[in-house]
Write an enzyme that holds these catalytic residues in place. Structure first.
Site, PDB file in Angstrom:
ATOM      1  N   ASN A   1      44.483  16.312  54.641  1.00 33.63           N
ATOM      2  CA  ASN A   1      44.132  16.273  53.634  1.00 33.63           C
ATOM      3  C   ASN A   1      45.170  16.906  52.504  1.00 33.63           C
ATOM      4  OD1 ASN A   1      42.568  15.698  50.630  1.00 33.63           O
ATOM      5  ND2 ASN A   1      40.916  17.262  51.803  1.00 33.63           N
ATOM      6  N   TRP A   2      45.736  16.326  51.777  1.00 34.49           N
ATOM      7  CA  TRP A   2      47.341  17.664  50.830  1.00 34.49           C
ATOM      8  C   TRP A   2      46.408  17.539  49.263  1.00 34.49           C
ATOM      9  CZ3 TRP A   2      52.346  14.062  50.581  1.00 34.49           C
ATOM     10  CH2 TRP A   2      52.480  13.554  52.726  1.00 34.49           C
ATOM     11  N   LYS A   3      45.377  16.496  49.447  1.00 32.21           N
ATOM     12  CA  LYS A   3      44.718  17.161  48.113  1.00 32.21           C
ATOM     13  C   LYS A   3      45.600  16.731  46.909  1.00 32.21           C
ATOM     14  CE  LYS A   3      42.241  20.787  50.400  1.00 32.21           C
ATOM     15  NZ  LYS A   3      40.640  21.980  50.377  1.00 32.21           N
TER      16      LYS A   3
ATOM     17  N   GLU B   1      34.854  19.135  47.579  1.00 35.57           N
ATOM     18  CA  GLU B   1      35.195  19.140  46.432  1.00 35.57           C
ATOM     19  C   GLU B   1      35.147  18.137  44.778  1.00 35.57           C
ATOM     20  OE1 GLU B   1      39.365  20.194  47.973  1.00 35.57           O
ATOM     21  OE2 GLU B   1      38.458  21.887  48.494  1.00 35.57           O
TER      22      GLU B   1
ATOM     23  N   SER C   1      39.497  25.548  56.567  1.00 36.12           N
ATOM     24  CA  SER C   1      41.047  26.611  57.724  1.00 36.12           C
ATOM     25  C   SER C   1      40.787  26.625  58.808  1.00 36.12           C
ATOM     26  CB  SER C   1      40.404  27.814  57.449  1.00 36.12           C
ATOM     27  OG  SER C   1      39.795  28.708  55.542  1.00 36.12           O
TER      28      SER C   1
ATOM     29  N   GLY D   1      43.554  21.155  55.389  1.00 37.83           N
ATOM     30  CA  GLY D   1      43.880  20.989  53.934  1.00 37.83           C
ATOM     31  C   GLY D   1      45.222  21.459  54.390  1.00 37.83           C
ATOM     32  N   GLY D   2      45.302  22.862  53.770  1.00 36.64           N
ATOM     33  CA  GLY D   2      46.291  23.850  53.528  1.00 36.64           C
ATOM     34  C   GLY D   2      47.087  23.703  54.744  1.00 36.64           C
TER      35      GLY D   2
ATOM     36  N   HIS E   1      33.810  14.536  50.343  1.00 41.05           N
ATOM     37  CA  HIS E   1      34.709  16.453  50.252  1.00 41.05           C
ATOM     38  C   HIS E   1      33.578  17.200  49.059  1.00 41.05           C
ATOM     39  CE1 HIS E   1      37.691  19.740  49.946  1.00 41.05           C
ATOM     40  NE2 HIS E   1      38.098  18.504  51.141  1.00 41.05           N
TER      41      HIS E   1
ATOM     42  N   GLU F   1      32.606  20.117  57.203  1.00 45.34           N
ATOM     43  CA  GLU F   1      33.623  21.103  56.853  1.00 45.34           C
ATOM     44  C   GLU F   1      32.181  21.988  55.716  1.00 45.34           C
ATOM     45  OE1 GLU F   1      37.403  19.382  55.697  1.00 45.34           O
ATOM     46  OE2 GLU F   1      36.180  18.634  54.294  1.00 45.34           O
TER      47      GLU F   1
ATOM     48  N   GLY G   1      39.782  26.364  52.613  1.00 43.68           N
ATOM     49  CA  GLY G   1      40.469  27.024  52.046  1.00 43.68           C
ATOM     50  C   GLY G   1      40.651  28.068  51.888  1.00 43.68           C
TER      51      GLY G   1
HETATM   52  C1  PEP Z   1      39.997  20.461  53.642  1.00 47.00           C
HETATM   53  O1  PEP Z   1      40.125  20.518  51.862  1.00 47.00           O
HETATM   54  O2  PEP Z   1      39.211  19.386  54.063  1.00 47.00           O
HETATM   55  C2  PEP Z   1      40.090  21.334  53.608  1.00 47.00           C
HETATM   56  C3  PEP Z   1      39.926  21.116  55.435  1.00 47.00           C
HETATM   57  O3  PEP Z   1      40.846  22.078  53.658  1.00 47.00           O
HETATM   58  P1  PEP Z   1      41.366  23.794  54.271  1.00 47.00           P
HETATM   59  O4  PEP Z   1      42.138  23.170  56.126  1.00 47.00           O
HETATM   60  O5  PEP Z   1      42.436  24.386  53.485  1.00 47.00           O
HETATM   61  O6  PEP Z   1      39.935  24.551  54.706  1.00 47.00           O
END
Ligand code: PEP
Length: 256
Positions: A10-12, A98, A214, A235-236, A96, A168, A174
């Protein structure tokens, strides 16, 4: 039936189109040998065409980060499921945290989006997860159950193959703070039990439940070794092709 691990990046709201295209090329190259894993990347809407071209005929599928529930019309700024399909999108992330936190997403709108995705023959990655307050109050399973039931309202067993659940925990997204493999496994097992109630046990056994929060090369193998952790929503670490590919390699290892 053994579940094929599913890793989705997920590049956001990151990368320019040019950077995204380069990242896509690198990810496709580095993930090519891990055919035992289903892999997808969800760039921003603006990148879908350019990234889709780079991923075409390769091992990495194209995914989107959200979708509107109507097919077309006066919804300024929105993007519909037929539009995503026309660009070669296969999976759509919905609900999500967010989106729930910053854009007013509710269980009801998540469900409408899921219905729109399934109506186009695409597959949905439905995100659920508790906040830190909810975990500390001991309401994790209650919250997750409400979100799963909400997302899947009206989704029958015949459509279950197009559903992935992403657990999640909001406090792990994040933040660098990951759920322990045991914490993840406990919630994943509870979600699978719930899916068996909503559908039936064999259908629940076939449904993939990703962990997100994470996940990175250092902790992926341990998380993915748990019986009900069937992949990751990343994500990251998805913004770095080497890190992302290392997570995909860990997923391949988990079923070797
Ligand atoms: C996400 O946004 O779905 C996520 C899991 O982010 P991160 O891996 O950065 O925690």
């Amino acid at each position: 039936m053994a579940r094929k691990p599913f890793i989705c990046g997920n590049w956001k709201m990151n990368t320019t189109v040019r950077e995204g295209a380069t990242l896509a090329v690198d990810v496709a190259r580095l993930c090519a040998r891990h055919r035992s894993v289903e892999v997808a990347a969800a760039p921003p809407f603006t990148h879908l065409e350019a990234v889709g071209k780079r991923l075409e005929d390769g091992p990495v599928q194209l995914a989107a980060q959200n979708v509107h529930f109507e097919a077309k019309g006066a919804f300024t700024g929105e993007v519909s499921a037929p539009m995503l399909k026309s660009l070669g999108v296969k999976h759509v992330i919905v609900g999500h945290s967010e989106r729930r936190q910053f854009f007013g997403e509710t269980d009801e709108t998540v469900n409408r989006r899921v219905q729109a995705i399934l109506g186009e023959g695409l597959s949905a990655i439905a995100c659920v997860g508790e906040t830190l307050d909810e975990r500390e109050a001991g309401t994790t399973l209650e919250v997750v159950e409400r979100q799963v039931r909400g997302a899947l309202a009206g989704v029958g067993t015949d459509q279950a193959g197009a559903i992935t659940i992403a657990y999640e925990p909001v406090w792990a997204i994040g933040t660098g703070r990951t759920a322990t493999p045991e914490q993840a496994q406990d919630v994943h097992a509870a979600i699978r039990g719930l899916l068996a109630e909503i559908w039936d046990r064999p259908t629940a056994e076939d449904c993939r439940i990703q962990y997100g929060g994470s996940m990175k090369p250092e902790n992926a193998a341990e998380l993915l070794s748990k019986p009900d952790v069937d992949g990751g929503l990343i994500g990251g670490a998805a913004l770095d092709a080497e890190s992302f590919a290392a997570i995909v390699a860990a997923a391949a290892e988990s079923v070797a």
